[in-house]
Write a protein that holds these residues in place. Structure first.
Motif, short mmCIF file in Angstrom:
data_model
loop_
_atom_site.label_atom_id
_atom_site.label_comp_id
_atom_site.label_asym_id
_atom_site.label_seq_id
_atom_site.Cartn_x
_atom_site.Cartn_y
_atom_site.Cartn_z
N ARG A 1 -6.32 114.11 12.00
CA ARG A 1 -6.07 115.27 12.61
C ARG A 1 -4.67 115.81 12.01
NH1 ARG A 1 -9.16 115.90 18.41
NH2 ARG A 1 -10.89 114.73 17.62
N ALA A 2 -3.65 114.73 12.30
CA ALA A 2 -2.34 115.23 11.89
C ALA A 2 -2.42 115.62 10.32
CB ALA A 2 -1.33 114.18 12.03
N ARG A 3 -2.88 114.76 9.42
CA ARG A 3 -2.97 115.14 8.11
C ARG A 3 -3.71 116.56 7.50
NH1 ARG A 3 -4.87 110.40 4.48
NH2 ARG A 3 -4.51 111.90 3.01
N MET A 4 -4.77 116.67 8.36
CA MET A 4 -5.58 118.00 8.23
C MET A 4 -4.81 119.13 8.71
SD MET A 4 -7.92 117.37 6.42
CE MET A 4 -7.05 116.01 5.54
N LEU A 5 -4.16 119.08 9.94
CA LEU A 5 -3.54 120.23 10.39
C LEU A 5 -2.16 120.58 9.67
CD1 LEU A 5 -3.43 119.14 14.37
CD2 LEU A 5 -4.52 121.12 13.06
N ASN A 6 -1.55 119.68 8.91
CA ASN A 6 -0.48 119.88 8.00
C ASN A 6 -1.17 120.44 6.68
OD1 ASN A 6 1.56 118.53 9.64
ND2 ASN A 6 1.20 116.48 8.63
N THR A 7 -2.15 119.93 6.44
CA THR A 7 -2.81 120.70 5.15
C THR A 7 -2.94 121.97 5.43
OG1 THR A 7 -3.70 118.48 4.36
CG2 THR A 7 -4.77 120.43 3.80
N ALA A 8 -3.56 122.51 6.73
CA ALA A 8 -3.93 123.92 7.10
C ALA A 8 -2.75 124.55 7.15
CB ALA A 8 -4.60 123.68 8.33
N ASP A 9 -1.60 124.15 7.64
CA ASP A 9 -0.49 124.98 7.73
C ASP A 9 0.21 124.99 6.20
OD1 ASP A 9 2.21 125.51 9.35
OD2 ASP A 9 2.73 124.21 7.85
N ARG A 10 -0.03 124.30 5.49
CA ARG A 10 0.64 124.54 4.11
C ARG A 10 -0.26 125.52 3.25
NH1 ARG A 10 1.33 118.63 3.98
NH2 ARG A 10 -0.39 118.56 2.77
N MET A 11 -1.72 125.27 3.33
CA MET A 11 -2.71 126.17 2.62
C MET A 11 -2.45 127.70 3.37
SD MET A 11 -6.05 123.87 2.10
CE MET A 11 -7.05 125.44 1.38
N ILE A 12 -2.46 127.86 4.69
CA ILE A 12 -2.11 129.21 5.15
C ILE A 12 -1.11 129.82 4.72
CG2 ILE A 12 -2.01 130.39 7.31
CD1 ILE A 12 -4.14 128.55 8.50
N ALA A 13 0.04 128.97 4.76
CA ALA A 13 1.61 129.57 4.12
C ALA A 13 1.45 129.84 3.03
CB ALA A 13 2.58 128.44 4.46
N ALA A 14 0.58 129.25 2.02
CA ALA A 14 0.63 129.43 0.61
C ALA A 14 -0.29 130.88 0.37
CB ALA A 14 0.11 128.26 -0.29
N TYR A 15 -1.36 131.00 1.14
CA TYR A 15 -2.42 131.89 0.69
C TYR A 15 -2.92 132.90 1.79
CZ TYR A 15 -3.15 128.70 -3.33
OH TYR A 15 -3.02 127.89 -4.13
N GLU A 16 -2.29 132.78 2.73
CA GLU A 16 -2.68 133.81 3.97
C GLU A 16 -2.45 135.45 3.60
OE1 GLU A 16 -3.60 135.48 7.44
OE2 GLU A 16 -4.23 133.48 6.59
N ARG A 17 -1.49 135.66 2.49
CA ARG A 17 -1.23 136.72 2.00
C ARG A 17 -1.99 137.37 0.79
NH1 ARG A 17 5.12 138.22 3.72
NH2 ARG A 17 5.25 137.62 5.65
N ASN A 18 -2.58 136.37 0.10
CA ASN A 18 -3.29 136.47 -1.05
C ASN A 18 -4.47 137.52 -0.66
OD1 ASN A 18 -5.15 136.13 -3.39
ND2 ASN A 18 -3.66 134.73 -4.11
N PRO A 19 -4.71 138.61 -1.34
CA PRO A 19 -5.88 139.39 -0.89
C PRO A 19 -7.07 138.87 -1.33
CG PRO A 19 -4.67 140.36 -2.69
CD PRO A 19 -3.93 139.32 -1.98
N ALA A 20 -6.95 137.87 -2.04
CA ALA A 20 -8.53 137.22 -2.87
C ALA A 20 -8.89 136.33 -1.88
CB ALA A 20 -8.20 136.77 -4.07
N VAL A 21 -8.36 135.65 -1.11
CA VAL A 21 -8.82 134.43 -0.18
C VAL A 21 -9.16 135.27 1.08
CG1 VAL A 21 -7.95 132.42 1.42
CG2 VAL A 21 -6.92 132.91 -0.96
N ALA A 22 -10.52 135.30 1.23
CA ALA A 22 -11.41 135.85 2.14
C ALA A 22 -11.57 135.10 3.58
CB ALA A 22 -12.59 136.42 1.70
N ALA A 23 -11.56 133.80 3.40
CA ALA A 23 -11.89 133.02 4.63
C ALA A 23 -11.47 131.37 4.36
CB ALA A 23 -13.14 132.95 4.91
N TRP A 24 -11.27 130.70 5.19
CA TRP A 24 -11.07 129.31 5.11
C TRP A 24 -12.59 128.46 5.45
CZ3 TRP A 24 -6.45 129.36 3.01
CH2 TRP A 24 -5.66 130.12 3.57
N ASN A 25 -12.98 127.50 4.77
CA ASN A 25 -13.95 126.74 5.04
C ASN A 25 -13.34 125.28 5.57
OD1 ASN A 25 -16.85 126.21 5.15
ND2 ASN A 25 -16.29 124.46 3.68
N ILE A 26 -13.48 125.18 6.76
CA ILE A 26 -12.66 123.99 7.70
C ILE A 26 -12.96 122.55 7.22
CG2 ILE A 26 -14.15 124.21 9.57
CD1 ILE A 26 -11.55 124.28 11.31
N ALA A 27 -14.59 122.59 6.91
CA ALA A 27 -15.19 121.13 6.87
C ALA A 27 -16.58 121.33 6.05
CB ALA A 27 -15.12 120.63 8.19
#
Length: 218
Positions: A42-68
Motif C-alpha cells: 500500500r505504501a508503494r502504491m500510494l507513493n506511485t500515485a503521488d508521483r504520477m499525479i504530480a507529473a500528469y495532473e495538469r496534462n490535458p490528455a490524461v482523462a482518468a486514473w485506472n487504479i487497478a
C-alpha cells in the motif's frame, strides 16, 4: 489510450497535441487479495500515485486514473485497498478513477471508483452473449462502464475470416463487440491496437513463432 503504468512524457505530450485522451494505469495487476493487505504494498502504491499525479495532473490528455486491474472483486481486501487508494488520490486529483475487471466476474467492487472497465479476453464470444454479460455486469457494478477488447492479428494477413489472426477476423470481432456495446448502452470502448513505438523492435514472436506486433490499448 489505456496505458499500463505511466506513459512516457513525450508520448503524453503528443497525445495532448493531437487530442488523444489517456487513461493512466497504475501498476496493480492481478495481485492476490491477501497481498493487498500488506502495508509495504500500500505504501508503494500510494507513493506511485503521488508521483504520477504530480507529473500528469495538469496534462490535458490524461482523462482518468485506472487504479487497478484484475483484482479479486469478491474479497474484502480488494474493497479496502480501493478505498485507501481512491481516498488518497481524491485529495490530489480531480480526475475520475476507474478499475479494470475481468469479463464474467461474479462480483464488482465499484463503491470507490467512478467507472469500471471490463476486459473481454476471449475471442469466441457472440454479440448476444457479450450484450447479456455486459447487462449483468452493469447491474451489479452500478457504475458507468467501458469494454476493453481486441485480438492478436498479423498486419499483413489477408487470409479471410477463417484465419483467426487475419485482419478480416479482427475486423469482424471488433464489429461484433461494438454492436454489443451499443445494445448494452456502454459508455464507450477501448480497442486493442497493434502498434510498436520502438522502431528497432517492431515485431515480436509468440509461442508458435508467429510474427505479431506488440500491443497497447486505445
Amino acid at each position: 489510450m489505456l496505458f499500463r503504468s505511466a506513459p512516457h512524457p513525450y508520448l503524453a505530450y503528443l497525445c495532448a497535441k493531437n487530442g488523444i485522451m489517456i487513461i493512466a494505469d497504475f501498476p496493480v495487476y492481478d495481485i492476490p487479495a491477501e497481498l493487498l493487505r500488506a502495508d509495504e504494498l500500500r505504501a508503494r502504491m500510494l507513493n506511485t500515485a503521488d508521483r504520477m499525479i504530480a507529473a500528469y495532473e495538469r496534462n490535458p490528455a490524461v482523462a482518468a486514473w485506472n487504479i487497478a486491474s484484475g483484482l479479486e472483486q469478491h474479497d474484502v481486501a480488494t474493497a479496502e485497498f480501493l478505498r485507501t487508494m481512491s481516498t488518497a488520490m481524491r485529495r490530489l486529483s480531480v480526475k475520475p478513477i476507474s478499475q479494470l475487471v475481468r469479463f464474467r466476474s461474479k462480483a464488482v467492487a465499484s463503491d470507490n471508483v467512478d467507472a469500471v472497465i471490463y476486459l473481454l479476453d476471449r475471442f469466441d464470444e457472440s454479440q448476444e452473449s457479450i450484450t447479456r454479460e455486459l447487462t449483468r455486469l452493469a447491474g451489479i457494478g452500478n457504475k458507468p462502464f467501458l469494454l476493453c477488447y481486441g485480438k492478436p492479428v498479423q498486419p499483413d494477413n489477408r487470409n479471410g475470416y477463417a484465419d483467426p489472426i487475419s485482419t478480416e477476423a479482427q475486423a469482424r470481432y471488433i464489429l461484433t463487440c461494438y454492436r454489443a456495446l451499443r445494445s448494452a448502452q456502454s459508455g464507450g470502448s477501448c480497442v486493442w491496437t497493434l502498434h510498436d513505438f520502438s522502431l528497432n523492435h517492431s515485431t515480436m514472436l509468440d509461442r508458435k513463432s508467429t510474427r505479431l506486433n506488440s500491443s497497447h490499448r486505445t
